[in-house]
Design an enzyme around this catalytic site. Structure first.
Site, PDB file in Angstrom:
ATOM      1  N   GLU A  43     -12.245   5.070   5.544  1.00 15.25           N
ATOM      2  CA  GLU A  43     -11.797   5.614   6.263  1.00 15.25           C
ATOM      3  C   GLU A  43     -13.355   6.064   7.461  1.00 15.25           C
ATOM      4  OE1 GLU A  43      -9.298   8.958   5.779  1.00 15.25           O
ATOM      5  OE2 GLU A  43      -7.997   7.885   4.739  1.00 15.25           O
ATOM      6  N   PHE A  53      -1.864   5.358  12.673  1.00 16.92           N
ATOM      7  CA  PHE A  53      -1.856   6.700  11.644  1.00 16.92           C
ATOM      8  C   PHE A  53      -2.922   7.777  12.922  1.00 16.92           C
ATOM      9  CE2 PHE A  53      -3.123   4.421   8.112  1.00 16.92           C
ATOM     10  CZ  PHE A  53      -4.980   4.822   9.085  1.00 16.92           C
ATOM     11  N   ASN A  59       0.916  11.016   6.560  1.00 21.53           N
ATOM     12  CA  ASN A  59       0.607   9.726   7.398  1.00 21.53           C
ATOM     13  C   ASN A  59       1.587  10.580   8.604  1.00 21.53           C
ATOM     14  OD1 ASN A  59      -1.447   8.218   6.634  1.00 21.53           O
ATOM     15  ND2 ASN A  59       0.078   7.287   5.360  1.00 21.53           N
ATOM     16  N   HIS A  93      -3.187  16.484  -1.672  1.00 25.33           N
ATOM     17  CA  HIS A  93      -4.126  16.644   0.044  1.00 25.33           C
ATOM     18  C   HIS A  93      -3.638  17.437   0.184  1.00 25.33           C
ATOM     19  CE1 HIS A  93      -3.822  12.194  -0.689  1.00 25.33           C
ATOM     20  NE2 HIS A  93      -4.431  12.030   0.209  1.00 25.33           N
ATOM     21  N   ARG A 106     -12.416  26.465  49.583  1.00 23.68           N
ATOM     22  CA  ARG A 106     -11.985  25.698  50.113  1.00 23.68           C
ATOM     23  C   ARG A 106     -12.125  24.351  48.990  1.00 23.68           C
ATOM     24  NH1 ARG A 106     -17.206  22.944  52.454  1.00 23.68           N
ATOM     25  NH2 ARG A 106     -19.127  24.418  52.380  1.00 23.68           N
ATOM     26  N   TYR A 157     -17.426  27.050  48.634  1.00 21.81           N
ATOM     27  CA  TYR A 157     -16.427  26.144  47.812  1.00 21.81           C
ATOM     28  C   TYR A 157     -15.551  26.528  46.856  1.00 21.81           C
ATOM     29  CZ  TYR A 157     -20.355  22.699  48.149  1.00 21.81           C
ATOM     30  OH  TYR A 157     -21.096  21.792  48.654  1.00 21.81           O
ATOM     31  N   TYR A 195       0.840  -0.945  -0.195  1.00 17.31           N
ATOM     32  CA  TYR A 195       0.136  -0.412  -0.271  1.00 17.31           C
ATOM     33  C   TYR A 195       1.482   1.673   0.476  1.00 17.31           C
ATOM     34  CZ  TYR A 195      -3.279   3.119   1.687  1.00 17.31           C
ATOM     35  OH  TYR A 195      -3.477   4.992   1.866  1.00 17.31           O
TER      36      TYR A 195
END
Length: 519
Positions: free
Chosen positions: A413, A329, A197, A85, A284, A281, A55
């Site tokens: 994906e 990844f 990646n 990309h 403390r 609160y 791949y």
């Protein structure tokens, strides 16, 4: 520069990573690592020549993983990958974050499982060392096959494309390379995929968040202690015996810090036998609230350090006959801790806002709105509006991005982490938190002035003195935004914490701890 870090061999920490980015430590590829990188590169060459399908080396990407690529086109495939990309949008991320991306990527690739060329690693290091940092848009990653879009933009300069920041200017890469006598690289098989990646966008934001949130936590305890003094709160809730009964690490540490910061204070001792049974609160329960946020920070630090020393590429090359296409990844291991830390940071602001409100109410001997002239003057009425607005904005940012997933890549994906959004949101929350803390510091310093002539402890007095060197006591109304911005600068510059640490050291007071101070 005397410190040296060996990429791919030494153990990388958040602190070392930040020091490399700041130029305090030099990152190098030593001989052993160089040979390991060359060996991995040779394994990829064997795969290409043997025509065995792997791949991303001789196949297409994502849903095109079954499309075979000829040996002659394997290099073109990799440069096309960077170009196709590069789809990020929005403002550029901060230069420091982009530099951290480069540093973390070199360390991951240098471990020798990615098939990267040594020359490519050296060119990335050249960018780091010379402060020529790629322009990376802030949006576009879903944090699944790594941070594809941001990493593609980050490495466009390797092939002579994209833009870089250099000496404060935004410039075309081609001109910068020409000015330095360099030519674009020709990527070999697997290199483009190895570059994009990974989780380095998410990771760089996490690295910086570990530093920033640690500073915010330390400031929260200091400013909170000042508010206790201003409100004449009790130190009894910080007794170590109480917290041994519920021994969370962060809670115990905050209680110890507050107890130490208030020990032997004239202000605190002046009302030991008063008839107040217990405080609200926000006073403390500081060990429980600040402590819970510290526990979240500790988890983020631990996860970030694991990620810093991990290989998040795909496929992983063990040798030419043994490659694994897996999911290292995927950003989920970092996305969840980042979302957790976002809530932790928001809660520090939430409780600080409550203390601001308490100090404006006119209780416990303080004048209403912390001014002697309420009516003609509004005093500190409106700064708490700002803390309220920022707290609410932070609440809207607390939805965990990691709880969402939108399938991408034609369903290949089909689960994504959205960790890139988690990382960016955390910094937005910290941005707001730092302003909230500046406003609490304004209130607490004013409240302490109404306790004079009583004095607090050396550390708190030093902080008060630092504040008054920048922001005078408030008698009459003025433009309080100027005061807020001045105090914000004291916090974000590190000056406040420097004064705290220097004063503590000078007085032999221990207020820090390795677990929550070293990263």
């Amino acid at each position: 520069m005397s410190k040296v870090f060996n990429y791919g061999t030494d153990h990388l920490t958040v602190g070392i990573c930040i020091d490399i980015a700041a130029g305090k430590t030099k990152g190098l590829i030593n001989g052993h690592t160089a040979e390991r990188v060359r060996a991995s590169w040779r394994e990829v060459e064997t795969i290409v020549h043997d025509h065995h399908p792997v791949y991303g080396i001789n196949t297409g990407f994502g849903p095109l993983c079954d499309t075979r690529i000829s040996e002659a086109d394997t290099s073109l495939l990799q440069s096309n990958l960077l170009k196709s990309h590069s789809v990020g949008v929005g403002k550029p991320i901060p230069v420091e974050i982009a530099k951290l991306m480069l540093i973390t990527k070199v360390h991951a690739l240098a471990q020798g499982y990615s098939g990267i060329a040594l020359e490519t690693l050296k060119r990335i290091i050249w960018h780091i060392d010379n402060g020529i940092i790629p322009v990376v848009p802030e949006k576009g990653s879903v944090g699944a096959s790594g941070d594809l879009a941001p990493l593609a933009h980050l490495f466009l300069p390797l092939i002579g494309l994209g833009e870089v920041f250099a000496s404060g200017n935004r410039l075309a890469t081609s001109g910068i390379l020409s000015a330095h006598g360099l030519k674009p690289l020709v990527l070999g098989p697997k290199e483009g995929l190895a570059l994009i990646n990974g989780t380095q966008f998410i990771l760089a934001f996490a690295v910086k968040a570990v530093q920033r949130l640690n500073d915010a936590l330390n400031a929260a305890d200091i400013i909170g202690a000042m508010s206790i003094e201003g409100l004449m709160g009790s130190a009894r809730p910080f007794d170590a015996r109480l917290h041994e009964l519920r021994p969370y690490k962060g809670n115990k540490f905050v209680a110890k810090r507050l107890h130490t910061l208030l020990k032997d204070s004239e202000i605190c001792n002046s009302h030991v036998n008063c008839d107040r049974v217990q405080d609200p609160y926000s006073l403390r329960c500081m060990p429980q609230v600040h402590g819970a946020s510290r526990n979240a920070w500790l988890h983020l630090k631990e996860m970030t350090e694991i990620e810093l020393n991990s290989v998040t590429d795909n496929p992983i090359i063990f040798n030419a006959e043994d490659t694994i296409s897996g999911g290292n990844f995927h950003g989920q291991p970092m996305a969840i801790p980042l979302d957790y830390a976002t809530i932790a940071a928001a809660e520090l602001g939430n409780i600080a806002d409550r203390r601001c409100y308490l100090m404006s109410e006119g209780r416990y001997g303080l004048p209403k709105l912390l001014t002697n002239n309420a009516g003609l003057h509004s005093g500190l009425m409106i700064p708490q509006y700002t803390t309220a607005a920022l707290v609410t904005e932070n609440k809207t940012l607390c939805f965990p991005a990691s709880a969402d997933s939108v399938p991408t890549s034609l369903g290949q994906e089909d689960h994504v982490s959205m960790g890139s959004i988690s990382g960016r949101k955390l910094h937005q929350v910290i941005d707001n938190l730092e302003y909230i803390q500046a406003i609490e510091l304004l209130y607490a310093s004013q409240a302490i002035d109404f306790r004079r002539p009583l004095k607090s402890t050396p550390v708190i007095e030093a902080c008060h003195q630092l504040v008054r060197s920048q922001v005078p006591f408030i008698d009459d109304d003025r433009i309080f935004a100027d005061d807020i911005n001045n105090l914000h600068q004291l916090i974000t510059s590190g000056n406040l914490l420097n004064v705290v640490n220097n004063t503590a050291t000078a007085n032999q007071i221990i207020i820090n701890d390795d677990d929550f101070g070293i990263y």
